[in-house]
Design a protein around this motif. Structure first.
Motif, PDB file in Angstrom:
ATOM      1  N   THR A  76       0.830  -1.359  -0.066  1.00 40.25           N
ATOM      2  CA  THR A  76       0.062  -0.027  -0.193  1.00 40.25           C
ATOM      3  C   THR A  76       1.118   0.909  -0.202  1.00 40.25           C
ATOM      4  O   THR A  76       2.535   1.253   0.746  1.00 40.25           O
ATOM      5  CB  THR A  76      -0.494   0.048   0.794  1.00 40.25           C
ATOM      6  N   LYS A  77       0.564   2.255   0.214  1.00 37.36           N
ATOM      7  CA  LYS A  77       0.840   3.543  -0.921  1.00 37.36           C
ATOM      8  C   LYS A  77       1.687   3.860   0.438  1.00 37.36           C
ATOM      9  O   LYS A  77       1.995   4.499   0.997  1.00 37.36           O
ATOM     10  CB  LYS A  77       0.054   4.768  -1.181  1.00 37.36           C
ATOM     11  N   GLY A  78       0.577   3.850   1.681  1.00 39.03           N
ATOM     12  CA  GLY A  78       1.420   4.292   3.359  1.00 39.03           C
ATOM     13  C   GLY A  78       2.412   3.878   3.630  1.00 39.03           C
ATOM     14  O   GLY A  78       2.929   4.422   4.245  1.00 39.03           O
ATOM     15  N   LEU A  79       2.856   3.094   3.305  1.00 40.87           N
ATOM     16  CA  LEU A  79       3.479   1.647   4.111  1.00 40.87           C
ATOM     17  C   LEU A  79       5.342   1.476   2.781  1.00 40.87           C
ATOM     18  O   LEU A  79       6.175   2.139   3.277  1.00 40.87           O
ATOM     19  CB  LEU A  79       3.317   0.340   3.624  1.00 40.87           C
ATOM     20  N   ILE A  80       4.515   2.535   1.562  1.00 44.92           N
ATOM     21  CA  ILE A  80       5.716   2.611   0.792  1.00 44.92           C
ATOM     22  C   ILE A  80       5.974   4.652   1.670  1.00 44.92           C
ATOM     23  O   ILE A  80       7.908   4.748   0.923  1.00 44.92           O
ATOM     24  CB  ILE A  80       5.631   2.903  -0.461  1.00 44.92           C
ATOM     25  N   TRP A  81       5.412   5.262   1.831  1.00 45.40           N
ATOM     26  CA  TRP A  81       5.529   6.396   1.959  1.00 45.40           C
ATOM     27  C   TRP A  81       6.194   6.759   3.587  1.00 45.40           C
ATOM     28  O   TRP A  81       7.639   6.828   4.100  1.00 45.40           O
ATOM     29  CB  TRP A  81       4.577   7.634   2.340  1.00 45.40           C
ATOM     30  N   SER A  82       5.781   5.196   4.652  1.00 48.35           N
ATOM     31  CA  SER A  82       6.441   5.334   5.775  1.00 48.35           C
ATOM     32  C   SER A  82       7.479   4.675   5.274  1.00 48.35           C
ATOM     33  O   SER A  82       8.804   4.988   6.532  1.00 48.35           O
ATOM     34  CB  SER A  82       4.880   4.415   6.387  1.00 48.35           C
ATOM     35  N   ILE A  83       7.875   4.109   5.116  1.00 47.19           N
ATOM     36  CA  ILE A  83       9.184   3.849   4.545  1.00 47.19           C
ATOM     37  C   ILE A  83      10.605   5.434   4.314  1.00 47.19           C
ATOM     38  O   ILE A  83      11.660   4.902   4.447  1.00 47.19           O
ATOM     39  CB  ILE A  83       9.748   2.698   3.668  1.00 47.19           C
ATOM     40  N   LEU A  84       9.809   5.092   2.756  1.00 44.40           N
ATOM     41  CA  LEU A  84      10.647   6.443   2.198  1.00 44.40           C
ATOM     42  C   LEU A  84      11.030   7.788   2.614  1.00 44.40           C
ATOM     43  O   LEU A  84      12.021   8.325   2.363  1.00 44.40           O
ATOM     44  CB  LEU A  84      10.001   6.559   1.156  1.00 44.40           C
ATOM     45  N   ILE A  85       9.996   8.206   3.294  1.00 42.34           N
ATOM     46  CA  ILE A  85      10.422   9.929   4.035  1.00 42.34           C
ATOM     47  C   ILE A  85      10.663   9.582   5.144  1.00 42.34           C
ATOM     48  O   ILE A  85      12.061   9.952   5.725  1.00 42.34           O
ATOM     49  CB  ILE A  85       8.777  10.343   4.575  1.00 42.34           C
ATOM     50  N   PRO A  86      11.113   9.029   6.205  1.00 46.22           N
ATOM     51  CA  PRO A  86      12.470   8.757   7.081  1.00 46.22           C
ATOM     52  C   PRO A  86      13.751   9.088   6.728  1.00 46.22           C
ATOM     53  O   PRO A  86      14.795   9.225   6.779  1.00 46.22           O
ATOM     54  CB  PRO A  86      11.842   7.650   8.081  1.00 46.22           C
ATOM     55  N   MET A  87      14.467   7.329   5.302  1.00 42.96           N
ATOM     56  CA  MET A  87      14.847   7.803   4.628  1.00 42.96           C
ATOM     57  C   MET A  87      15.259   8.366   3.509  1.00 42.96           C
ATOM     58  O   MET A  87      17.353   9.053   3.920  1.00 42.96           O
ATOM     59  CB  MET A  87      15.112   6.299   3.143  1.00 42.96           C
ATOM     60  N   ALA A  88      14.348   9.785   3.456  1.00 38.40           N
ATOM     61  CA  ALA A  88      15.158  11.255   3.297  1.00 38.40           C
ATOM     62  C   ALA A  88      15.378  11.738   4.162  1.00 38.40           C
ATOM     63  O   ALA A  88      15.884  12.902   3.600  1.00 38.40           O
ATOM     64  CB  ALA A  88      13.738  11.467   2.297  1.00 38.40           C
ATOM     65  N   LEU A  89      14.346  11.806   5.345  1.00 39.67           N
ATOM     66  CA  LEU A  89      14.880  12.415   6.109  1.00 39.67           C
ATOM     67  C   LEU A  89      16.216  12.073   6.807  1.00 39.67           C
ATOM     68  O   LEU A  89      17.234  13.734   6.885  1.00 39.67           O
ATOM     69  CB  LEU A  89      14.207  12.820   6.968  1.00 39.67           C
ATOM     70  N   LEU A  90      16.377  11.030   6.886  1.00 36.17           N
ATOM     71  CA  LEU A  90      17.733  10.819   6.635  1.00 36.17           C
ATOM     72  C   LEU A  90      19.540  10.975   6.113  1.00 36.17           C
ATOM     73  O   LEU A  90      20.107  11.441   6.324  1.00 36.17           O
ATOM     74  CB  LEU A  90      17.842   9.105   7.505  1.00 36.17           C
TER      75      LEU A  90
END
Length: 113
Positions: A76-90
């Motif tokens: 689902t898109k929610g799971l994808i964003w919950s992985i991508l946003i922290p990675m981008a912030l890191l």
């Protein structure tokens, strides 16, 4: 005596052929990106622009591997964003720390000289 199951009751059929086309597609895409990295490594002089291209292509390869082999693109898109946003912030944090660290190092070196 109890009746025992015979081998005739087991359904028979052909084993389906494995679907390996997507694995080969992924292999060729990652190989092409790696070949592009080698071409860039030999044709461009070392510098920030070349390093930036390497970082972008490496992140693209990592995303492609995660999407295909870890089946993230089917989630689902929610799971994808919950992985991508922290990675981008890191990544943003690492860039900020490296930038500030080099500035502080230069400032201290100028104080000493």
């Amino acid at each position: 005596m109890a009746q025992h199951a015979t081998h005739d009751t087991v359904p028979t059929g052909e084993i389906p052929k494995p679907n390996t086309a997507w694995i080969w597609k992924t292999f060729w895409i990652i190989s092409a990106i790696t070949a592009l990295e080698f071409v860039i490594a030999y044709l461009m002089s070392a510098g920030t622009f070349r390093n930036s291209i390497f970082i972008i292509l490496t992140i693209f390869k990592a995303f492609f591997i995660v999407a295909e082999f870890m089946h993230l693109k089917h989630e689902t898109k929610g799971l994808i964003w919950s992985i991508l946003i922290p990675m981008a912030l890191l990544i943003w944090l690492l860039v900020a720390l490296i930038t500030e660290g080099s500035y502080i190092g230069e400032a201290v070196q100028n104080l000493i000289n």
